[in-house]
Design an enzyme around this catalytic site. Sequence first.
Site, mmCIF file in Angstrom:
data_model
loop_
_atom_site.group_PDB
_atom_site.id
_atom_site.type_symbol
_atom_site.label_atom_id
_atom_site.label_comp_id
_atom_site.label_asym_id
_atom_site.label_seq_id
_atom_site.Cartn_x
_atom_site.Cartn_y
_atom_site.Cartn_z
ATOM 1 N N VAL A 118 -25.134 -37.028 -53.227
ATOM 2 C CA VAL A 118 -25.253 -35.622 -53.601
ATOM 3 C C VAL A 118 -25.616 -35.507 -55.076
ATOM 4 C CG1 VAL A 118 -24.022 -33.420 -53.727
ATOM 5 C CG2 VAL A 118 -23.478 -35.036 -51.905
ATOM 6 N N ALA A 119 -26.604 -34.678 -55.371
ATOM 7 C CA ALA A 119 -27.004 -34.467 -56.768
ATOM 8 C C ALA A 119 -25.969 -33.618 -57.489
ATOM 9 C CB ALA A 119 -28.364 -33.775 -56.823
ATOM 10 N N SER B 280 -30.501 -30.817 -58.739
ATOM 11 C CA SER B 280 -31.137 -31.028 -57.446
ATOM 12 C C SER B 280 -32.598 -30.592 -57.472
ATOM 13 C CB SER B 280 -30.401 -30.229 -56.363
ATOM 14 O OG SER B 280 -31.139 -30.215 -55.170
ATOM 15 N N HIS C 27 -34.036 -29.476 -55.029
ATOM 16 C CA HIS C 27 -34.054 -28.240 -54.246
ATOM 17 C C HIS C 27 -33.902 -27.030 -55.164
ATOM 18 C CE1 HIS C 27 -33.964 -30.183 -50.347
ATOM 19 N NE2 HIS C 27 -32.993 -30.965 -50.788
ATOM 20 N N ASP D 256 -35.929 -30.155 -47.274
ATOM 21 C CA ASP D 256 -35.382 -31.012 -46.235
ATOM 22 C C ASP D 256 -35.990 -30.586 -44.910
ATOM 23 O OD1 ASP D 256 -33.809 -32.375 -48.019
ATOM 24 O OD2 ASP D 256 -31.952 -31.346 -47.476
ATOM 25 N N GLU E 176 -32.888 -40.926 -47.401
ATOM 26 C CA GLU E 176 -32.839 -39.580 -46.827
ATOM 27 C C GLU E 176 -34.180 -39.351 -46.142
ATOM 28 O OE1 GLU E 176 -31.813 -36.532 -49.650
ATOM 29 O OE2 GLU E 176 -29.831 -37.385 -50.003
ATOM 30 N N HIS F 148 -35.837 -35.768 -46.617
ATOM 31 C CA HIS F 148 -36.029 -35.154 -47.938
ATOM 32 C C HIS F 148 -37.450 -35.454 -48.457
ATOM 33 C CE1 HIS F 148 -34.216 -33.741 -51.858
ATOM 34 N NE2 HIS F 148 -35.316 -34.326 -52.290
#
Length: 99
Positions: free
Chosen positions: A10-11, A16, A18, A25, A67, A70
């Site tokens: 997890v960032a 992130s 995102h 994703d 991932e 991602h």
Amino acid sequence: DAISEAADLVAKPGTSEHELGLSVDINAEKGSSAEDVYRWLDQNAWKYGFIKRYPSDKTEETGISNEEWHYRYVGKTAAKEMKEKNYCLEEYVTYLKAQ
């Protein structure tokens, strides 16, 4: 130990891709169709300017475990070159700096 393990998955808030609007994703339902979706993405996303951001064979370079869902937009030219050279983003940036 928990903080170290979480950092692999997890960032940190505010870092992130995102949050920056650079990545997406693409989740497929579990099952054989999911494998087909991820295989297609792996083989074709570069044609549209996207790269798999955290490939399974680049964990040492990215610092993040695989991932398969991602993807990050880098543009068609960069994505094509990265696919041809089998570079993750970190390797590609290093390559560009050396030019």
